[in-house]
Design a protein around this motif. Structure first.
Motif, mmCIF file in Angstrom:
data_model
loop_
_atom_site.group_PDB
_atom_site.id
_atom_site.type_symbol
_atom_site.label_atom_id
_atom_site.label_comp_id
_atom_site.label_asym_id
_atom_site.label_seq_id
_atom_site.Cartn_x
_atom_site.Cartn_y
_atom_site.Cartn_z
ATOM 1 N N PRO A 25 -14.648 -29.010 -71.273
ATOM 2 C CA PRO A 25 -15.694 -29.383 -72.240
ATOM 3 C C PRO A 25 -15.561 -28.582 -73.538
ATOM 4 O O PRO A 25 -14.845 -27.577 -73.602
ATOM 5 N N ALA A 26 -16.280 -29.025 -74.547
ATOM 6 C CA ALA A 26 -16.283 -28.325 -75.836
ATOM 7 C C ALA A 26 -17.098 -27.041 -75.715
ATOM 8 O O ALA A 26 -18.264 -27.091 -75.309
ATOM 9 N N PRO A 27 -16.524 -25.887 -76.050
ATOM 10 C CA PRO A 27 -17.288 -24.637 -75.980
ATOM 11 C C PRO A 27 -18.316 -24.520 -77.100
ATOM 12 O O PRO A 27 -19.279 -23.777 -76.990
ATOM 13 N N TYR A 28 -18.095 -25.255 -78.205
ATOM 14 C CA TYR A 28 -19.003 -25.249 -79.355
ATOM 15 C C TYR A 28 -19.078 -26.668 -79.923
ATOM 16 O O TYR A 28 -18.211 -27.503 -79.647
ATOM 17 N N GLY A 29 -20.095 -26.911 -80.708
ATOM 18 C CA GLY A 29 -20.179 -28.174 -81.423
ATOM 19 C C GLY A 29 -19.472 -28.076 -82.772
ATOM 20 O O GLY A 29 -19.291 -26.983 -83.306
ATOM 21 N N GLY A 30 -19.056 -29.219 -83.315
ATOM 22 C CA GLY A 30 -18.396 -29.214 -84.618
ATOM 23 C C GLY A 30 -17.710 -30.533 -84.909
ATOM 24 O O GLY A 30 -17.890 -31.527 -84.190
ATOM 25 N N ILE A 31 -16.913 -30.527 -85.976
ATOM 26 C CA ILE A 31 -16.149 -31.694 -86.393
ATOM 27 C C ILE A 31 -14.684 -31.468 -86.026
ATOM 28 O O ILE A 31 -14.137 -30.394 -86.295
ATOM 29 N N VAL A 32 -14.042 -32.467 -85.441
ATOM 30 C CA VAL A 32 -12.622 -32.361 -85.111
ATOM 31 C C VAL A 32 -11.827 -32.486 -86.405
ATOM 32 O O VAL A 32 -11.789 -33.545 -87.025
ATOM 33 N N SER A 33 -11.198 -31.404 -86.819
ATOM 34 C CA SER A 33 -10.439 -31.411 -88.072
ATOM 35 C C SER A 33 -8.944 -31.591 -87.867
ATOM 36 O O SER A 33 -8.221 -31.948 -88.792
ATOM 37 N N GLU A 34 -8.468 -31.343 -86.629
ATOM 38 C CA GLU A 34 -7.036 -31.487 -86.365
ATOM 39 C C GLU A 34 -6.804 -31.722 -84.877
ATOM 40 O O GLU A 34 -7.442 -31.095 -84.034
ATOM 41 N N LEU A 35 -5.891 -32.644 -84.568
ATOM 42 C CA LEU A 35 -5.457 -32.890 -83.197
ATOM 43 C C LEU A 35 -3.995 -32.497 -83.092
ATOM 44 O O LEU A 35 -3.153 -32.991 -83.851
ATOM 45 N N THR A 36 -3.677 -31.595 -82.174
ATOM 46 C CA THR A 36 -2.302 -31.102 -82.053
ATOM 47 C C THR A 36 -1.669 -31.493 -80.728
ATOM 48 O O THR A 36 -0.561 -31.060 -80.426
ATOM 49 N N ALA A 37 -2.356 -32.296 -79.938
ATOM 50 C CA ALA A 37 -1.804 -32.760 -78.659
ATOM 51 C C ALA A 37 -2.209 -34.216 -78.457
ATOM 52 O O ALA A 37 -3.207 -34.685 -79.019
ATOM 53 N N THR A 38 -1.412 -34.934 -77.646
ATOM 54 C CA THR A 38 -1.683 -36.338 -77.345
ATOM 55 C C THR A 38 -1.599 -36.564 -75.852
ATOM 56 O O THR A 38 -1.088 -35.728 -75.090
ATOM 57 N N GLU A 39 -2.097 -37.702 -75.402
ATOM 58 C CA GLU A 39 -2.054 -38.040 -73.983
ATOM 59 C C GLU A 39 -0.603 -38.098 -73.501
ATOM 60 O O GLU A 39 0.273 -38.646 -74.180
ATOM 61 N N GLY A 40 -0.343 -37.528 -72.328
ATOM 62 C CA GLY A 40 0.990 -37.512 -71.758
ATOM 63 C C GLY A 40 1.827 -36.317 -72.176
ATOM 64 O O GLY A 40 2.915 -36.100 -71.632
ATOM 65 N N GLN A 41 1.330 -35.539 -73.123
ATOM 66 C CA GLN A 41 2.091 -34.386 -73.607
ATOM 67 C C GLN A 41 1.908 -33.196 -72.662
ATOM 68 O O GLN A 41 0.823 -32.947 -72.160
ATOM 69 N N TYR A 42 2.998 -32.460 -72.439
ATOM 70 C CA TYR A 42 2.926 -31.221 -71.685
ATOM 71 C C TYR A 42 2.593 -30.073 -72.652
ATOM 72 O O TYR A 42 3.190 -29.977 -73.732
ATOM 73 N N VAL A 43 1.656 -29.257 -72.247
ATOM 74 C CA VAL A 43 1.280 -28.106 -73.064
ATOM 75 C C VAL A 43 1.438 -26.843 -72.235
ATOM 76 O O VAL A 43 1.269 -26.850 -71.009
ATOM 77 N N SER A 44 1.771 -25.777 -72.925
ATOM 78 C CA SER A 44 1.917 -24.491 -72.243
ATOM 79 C C SER A 44 0.571 -23.781 -72.192
ATOM 80 O O SER A 44 -0.391 -24.187 -72.853
ATOM 81 N N GLU A 45 0.506 -22.725 -71.407
ATOM 82 C CA GLU A 45 -0.720 -21.936 -71.363
ATOM 83 C C GLU A 45 -0.977 -21.335 -72.743
ATOM 84 O O GLU A 45 -0.117 -20.691 -73.331
ATOM 85 N N GLY A 46 -2.141 -21.606 -73.282
ATOM 86 C CA GLY A 46 -2.477 -21.149 -74.634
ATOM 87 C C GLY A 46 -2.059 -22.106 -75.721
ATOM 88 O O GLY A 46 -2.299 -21.838 -76.913
ATOM 89 N N GLY A 47 -1.449 -23.242 -75.363
ATOM 90 C CA GLY A 47 -1.030 -24.219 -76.361
ATOM 91 C C GLY A 47 -2.220 -24.891 -77.028
ATOM 92 O O GLY A 47 -3.215 -25.226 -76.379
ATOM 93 N N SER A 48 -2.134 -25.103 -78.338
ATOM 94 C CA SER A 48 -3.238 -25.693 -79.101
ATOM 95 C C SER A 48 -3.400 -27.175 -78.772
ATOM 96 O O SER A 48 -2.412 -27.919 -78.672
ATOM 97 N N VAL A 49 -4.654 -27.598 -78.621
ATOM 98 C CA VAL A 49 -4.974 -28.995 -78.347
ATOM 99 C C VAL A 49 -5.680 -29.623 -79.550
ATOM 100 O O VAL A 49 -5.355 -30.731 -79.972
ATOM 101 N N MET A 50 -6.650 -28.929 -80.117
ATOM 102 C CA MET A 50 -7.372 -29.442 -81.286
ATOM 103 C C MET A 50 -8.091 -28.293 -81.976
ATOM 104 O O MET A 50 -8.169 -27.175 -81.446
ATOM 105 N N ARG A 51 -8.619 -28.596 -83.166
ATOM 106 C CA ARG A 51 -9.382 -27.596 -83.919
ATOM 107 C C ARG A 51 -10.732 -28.185 -84.297
ATOM 108 O O ARG A 51 -10.818 -29.321 -84.772
ATOM 109 N N LEU A 52 -11.784 -27.404 -84.080
ATOM 110 C CA LEU A 52 -13.145 -27.801 -84.432
ATOM 111 C C LEU A 52 -13.632 -26.945 -85.593
ATOM 112 O O LEU A 52 -13.392 -25.735 -85.630
ATOM 113 N N GLU A 53 -14.327 -27.584 -86.519
ATOM 114 C CA GLU A 53 -14.916 -26.869 -87.648
ATOM 115 C C GLU A 53 -16.386 -27.239 -87.766
ATOM 116 O O GLU A 53 -16.736 -28.418 -87.749
ATOM 117 N N ALA A 54 -17.220 -26.242 -87.894
ATOM 118 C CA ALA A 54 -18.655 -26.456 -88.112
ATOM 119 C C ALA A 54 -18.952 -26.246 -89.591
ATOM 120 O O ALA A 54 -18.477 -25.280 -90.193
#
Length: 362
Positions: A168-197
């Motif tokens: 779930p979202a730890p905070y509320g905000g606006i999604v300003s960037e998506l850095t991952a897509t469905e089916g993509q493998y991500v590493s531990e700590g890999g960025s998924v998206m950025r939220l801006e309030a």
């Protein structure tokens, strides 16, 4: 239409072609008398001069920017494959607790299995402190992978391992960037998206080195956002860049202002009014009430209903709306505040001379 055109015989204006209006050179009366309809047509309004506080400001060009303290990077706590992205485009508003993505992680499934084993051992040997400590350590591992108490308790109740985890979202905000897509493998700590309030924004303004002495950290200034000139905001200067910006001779100052209802967006123009000095109990007028030319400055006084006379004045400090009158007026004088330039033009048109011609030495 062009009062600077004067000749000693009837004719037309060489600029616009209109007939010239005769005037009486022998008329020494320095006043103008207008009828009620003329006053309305010229939009002439007056006010009684009073005293009050006046501050002198210097305007600094600025802009609104995102406050990094209100930016959150959503990263994957576990390595794995993103099965579902519940948010698939930028600009979408999300609320705290709203599902953001679901990930398949074999590593997390292994940790869940280990925890279920430690729970079973702790139940089988309740008097053995070592097994109790192992169970707590295994639970702590799951918590470090962002598993909530509710999720861990559900795992214990069901006894079933699931390699799929929804975050779930730890905070509320606006999604300003998506850095991952469905089916993509991500590493531990890999960025998924950025939220801006945007409930709080930075205000960044440029300062010339010569103006730097007027700025200090902790100073309260006015901020005027373009389009909201009637709603200036108070801001405390929080940071002054100690070095010039690259490629320019400008310093940068910064502060933050609240953004109720997210009505402003980063990138909008926002000017800072930097106070230089202030005075109390000064005579002041709206800037448009004062006519300035090579002979000085003058205003128009309404001596009686419909009768206006020019008055030479001396001005002092100014801000964006008002100008201080240091000489020439007293409190209670009734001064023309709109239409003063029309009176000036009408005087020249009718009398053929500058209304201040005989007052330059005042």
């Amino acid at each position: 239409m062009h009062p600077q055109i004067v000749q000693d015989k009837p004719g037309t204006c060489p600029i616009c072609g209109m007939d010239l209006v005769p005037f009486d050179k022998s008329n020494k009366d320095a006043s103008l008398t207008l009828g009620e309809s003329q006053i309305k047509l010229a939009n002439i309004t007056t006010m009684a001069v009073g005293t009050g506080a006046l501050a002198n400001f210097r305007q600094l060009n600025g802009r609104l920017a995102t406050d990094p303290e209100k930016t959150t990077i959503i990263s994957s706590r576990v390595p794995g494959r993103i099965e579902v992205m519940y948010i698939k485009e930028t600009g979408v508003r999300v609320n705290k607790g709203q599902p953001l993505y679901k990930i398949y992680s074999e590593q997390l499934a292994t940790l869940q299995q280990e925890y279920l084993l430690t729970v079973a051992q702790a139940k089988q040997f309740p008097e053995d402190a070592q097994f109790q400590q192992i169970e707590k350590a295994a639970r702590q591992k799951l918590a470090l992978y962002d598993q909530s108490d509710a999720q861990i308790n559900q795992l214990v109740q069901s006894g079933k391992v699931s390699a799929f985890v929804t975050y779930p979202a730890p905070y509320g905000g606006i999604v300003s960037e998506l850095t991952a897509t469905e089916g993509q493998y991500v590493s531990e700590g890999g960025s998924v998206m950025r939220l801006e309030a945007f409930d709080q924004l930075w205000v960044e303004a440029d300062v010339y080195p010569a103006e730097a002495s007027f700025v200090r950290i902790g100073q309260t200034v006015k901020v005027v956002v373009a389009g909201w000139e009637n709603e200036p905001q108070n801001m405390t200067i929080q940071f002054i860049n100690p070095s010039l910006q690259s490629g320019s001779q400008l310093l940068q100052v910064r502060g933050s202002i609240p953004n109720p209802g997210n009505r402003w967006q980063p990138g909008m123009q926002a000017n800072i009014q930097l106070p230089l000095k202030s005075k109390g109990d000064v005579l002041s007028l709206p800037i448009d009430a004062v006519i300035r030319d090579g002979k000085g400055a003058h205003v128009w006084i309404e001596k009686e209903k419909g009768k206006f006379v020019p008055r030479m004045v001396k001005t002092g400090m100014e801000d964006f709306n008002l100008v201080e009158i240091t000489e020439g007026l007293k409190e209670g004088d009734v001064v023309v505040i709109t239409g003063a330039y029309l009176l000036y033009s009408e005087y020249i048109l009718k009398k053929g001379s500058d209304p201040m011609a005989g007052m330059a030495g005042m």
